[in-house]
Design a protein around this motif. Structure first.
Motif, short mmCIF file in Angstrom:
data_model
loop_
_atom_site.label_atom_id
_atom_site.label_comp_id
_atom_site.label_asym_id
_atom_site.label_seq_id
_atom_site.Cartn_x
_atom_site.Cartn_y
_atom_site.Cartn_z
N ASN A 65 0.81 -1.22 0.00
CA ASN A 65 0.00 0.00 0.00
C ASN A 65 0.84 1.27 0.00
O ASN A 65 0.40 2.32 0.45
CB ASN A 65 -0.97 0.01 1.19
N ARG A 66 2.06 1.17 -0.52
CA ARG A 66 2.82 2.38 -0.80
C ARG A 66 2.38 2.99 -2.12
O ARG A 66 2.62 4.16 -2.40
CB ARG A 66 4.33 2.08 -0.81
N LYS A 76 -1.09 3.61 -3.58
CA LYS A 76 -2.42 3.62 -2.97
C LYS A 76 -3.54 3.62 -4.01
O LYS A 76 -3.38 4.15 -5.11
CB LYS A 76 -2.56 4.83 -2.04
N HIS A 78 -7.91 3.97 -4.90
CA HIS A 78 -9.16 4.61 -4.48
C HIS A 78 -10.38 4.01 -5.17
O HIS A 78 -11.51 4.44 -4.92
CB HIS A 78 -9.12 6.13 -4.75
N ASN A 89 4.66 7.77 -0.73
CA ASN A 89 3.50 7.13 -1.34
C ASN A 89 3.24 7.67 -2.74
O ASN A 89 3.45 8.85 -3.02
CB ASN A 89 2.24 7.36 -0.50
N TYR A 110 0.04 7.40 -5.87
CA TYR A 110 -1.41 7.21 -5.92
C TYR A 110 -1.84 6.82 -7.33
O TYR A 110 -1.47 7.49 -8.30
CB TYR A 110 -2.12 8.51 -5.51
N GLU A 124 -7.26 16.01 -4.12
CA GLU A 124 -7.24 15.87 -2.67
C GLU A 124 -8.32 14.91 -2.19
O GLU A 124 -8.12 14.16 -1.24
CB GLU A 124 -7.40 17.25 -2.00
N LYS A 162 -7.03 11.41 -2.96
CA LYS A 162 -5.99 11.01 -2.00
C LYS A 162 -6.59 10.71 -0.63
O LYS A 162 -6.14 9.79 0.07
CB LYS A 162 -4.93 12.09 -1.90
N ALA A 163 -7.59 11.47 -0.22
CA ALA A 163 -8.22 11.24 1.08
C ALA A 163 -8.86 9.85 1.12
O ALA A 163 -8.75 9.14 2.13
CB ALA A 163 -9.26 12.32 1.36
N ASP A 196 -5.88 7.33 1.21
CA ASP A 196 -5.16 7.33 2.49
C ASP A 196 -5.95 6.64 3.60
O ASP A 196 -5.36 6.14 4.57
CB ASP A 196 -4.83 8.76 2.91
N ASN A 197 -7.26 6.66 3.48
CA ASN A 197 -8.11 6.05 4.51
C ASN A 197 -8.67 4.70 4.09
O ASN A 197 -9.62 4.19 4.70
CB ASN A 197 -9.26 7.01 4.85
N ASP A 198 -8.06 4.11 3.03
CA ASP A 198 -8.46 2.79 2.55
C ASP A 198 -9.95 2.73 2.22
O ASP A 198 -10.63 1.72 2.48
CB ASP A 198 -8.11 1.70 3.58
#
Length: 405
Positions: free
Chosen positions: A115-116, A118, A120, A202, A204, A373, A376-377, A380-382
């Motif tokens: 998970n480096r 990531k 969405h 990280n 994305y 953003e 990414k949010a 970052d929060n899976d």
């Protein structure tokens, strides 16, 4: 730390690159596809559609084997050549309105698993399995995963300097795009680029979740072959500020039994409705939605306070689902319900109007596009964004650079 590597790419010869490369084959209409295949013997479409005349009547296994054979033919005919040493590339796409520049490199399956790199978006397992089988049979990939990295003045400066060098390829396409490719092949540059990305914690995925998941699945299946190329998958790495994010608008085939008046009354429970008559109106801010119904455009302004403690509930696509699509229209499965279809925000909203006016669809909804953003949010929060939340550019030309497995 993000690990990237150079690789011994296969690419078209300089005199044929403009003839070989193509858009994703799904972007072509049947007529366009036939024209390119009939009149351009160098098109990469011949490889990915080796039996286009009867493609519906052959199995996937036979089709994948045909792709592999046609690819070998292109190599044997010296339409493709292979780099003698592992290199990186810089690649620039200039459209009518925007320019995109990124780095073509191999990215690590291990980073993806850890998970480096990531994610969405969710994936469909059958599509992941199918593309894994495609990679296993053909042993090459020409569709890189689009990955973003944080903007870096140091890296941007380095890229601008390298772009002053003479390009390896430069060509234009029939959709009036200009494509430029530079080879990054000196050891100093390769080492510098690898070292720079090792400072990035990280990356994305912007586009290509199925491709990256398929690469992982192929690695797990074939790792006993001791093929180091399986440890990586080809990516197009681009700074966050350079991606273009469009919305996906929704069109619905019926009003779920409601009359127009009753439907508007149900909508009014959560939205302030403003008639825009014939104005081709698109949302200007988050929390605003456009609607086209029975020949009239409407502005829908969400009346309730957005839950800022929930990343998911702040997303416009989720708000529309929670307030209209699921409770009123009873559309639960956004991927598979045949009553809903999607039109990217890159297309004019006139296309939504036309489809509704023709009677195939009853109502269209226009959304305000998400931003990097928000993406990414979620990552970052899976968390997983709703299906068809974003349409992201740039799009890579198939056949420009090939990563062999």
């Amino acid at each position: 730390m993000a690990k990237i590597i150079p690789f011994k790419a296969v690419r078209p010869t300089q005199d044929k690159v403009g003839l070989v490369t193509c858009r994703n084959y799904e972007d072509y209409s049947a007529a366009e596809l036939a024209a390119w295949l009939n009149f351009n013997p160098y098109s990469f479409l011949h490889i990915i559609n080796p039996a286009y005349a009867n493609v519906q009547s052959i199995s996937w296994d036979k089709r994948f084997k045909g792709v592999a054979l046609k690819y070998k033919d292109f190599k044997n005919e010296n339409i493709f050549i292979q780099e003698e040493e592992a290199v990186f590339y810089l690649y620039e796409i200039q459209t009518k309105t925007q320019s995109f520049t990124g780095i073509i490199a191999g990215t690590s399956v291990e980073d993806y698993q850890a998970n480096r790199i990531k994610k969405h978006e969710d994936t469909l397992q059958y599509r992941v399995e199918m593309f894994k089988d495609y990679l296993h049979q053909t042993r090459f990939n020409t569709e890189p995963v689009l990955i973003t990295y944080p903007d870096s003045n140091e890296l941007n400066t380095w890229i601008q300097i390298k772009k002053k060098n003479r390009p390896l390829n430069q060509f234009s396409t029939t959709n009036k795009e200009k494509h430029t490719l530079w080879r990054i092949d000196t050891q100093n540059d390769i080492d510098w680029l690898e070292d720079h990305f090792e400072t990035i914690p990280n990356l994305y995925i912007a586009d290509g979740h199925h491709r990256s998941a398929s690469a992982e699945l192929l690695f797990e299946q074939d790792k006993d072959l001791n093929n180091p190329n399986l440890n990586y998958f080809m990516s197009f790495l681009i700074p966050e500020s350079n991606v273009k994010i469009y919305e996906f608008n929704r069109i619905i085939r019926d009003l779920n039994g409601f009359s127009k008046e009753d439907f508007l009354e149900k909508i009014a429970e959560n939205f302030e409705i403003i008639s825009k008559e014939q104005e081709l109106w698109k949302p200007q801010n988050k929390g605003e939605f456009g609607m086209y119904l029975d020949g009239i455009f409407y502005t829908l302004k969400y009346k309730k306070e957005i839950d800022n403690t929930s990343i998911k509930q702040q997303l416009d696509a989720q708000i529309l689902y929670d307030t209209v699509l699921q409770p009123i229209l009873e559309i639960g499965d956004l991927r598979n319900d045949e009553r809903i279809a999607y039109i990217s925000g890159k297309q004019s909203i006139i296309s939504i109007k036309e489809k509704v006016d023709e009677g195939e669809f009853a109502v269209g909804f226009m959304l305000f596009p998400s931003n990097i953003e928000e993406i990414k949010a979620f990552a970052d929060n899976d968390l997983i964004m709703p299906p068809k939340s974003t349409y992201i550019e740039p799009k890579f030309r198939s056949g420009l650079v090939v990563y062999e497995l």
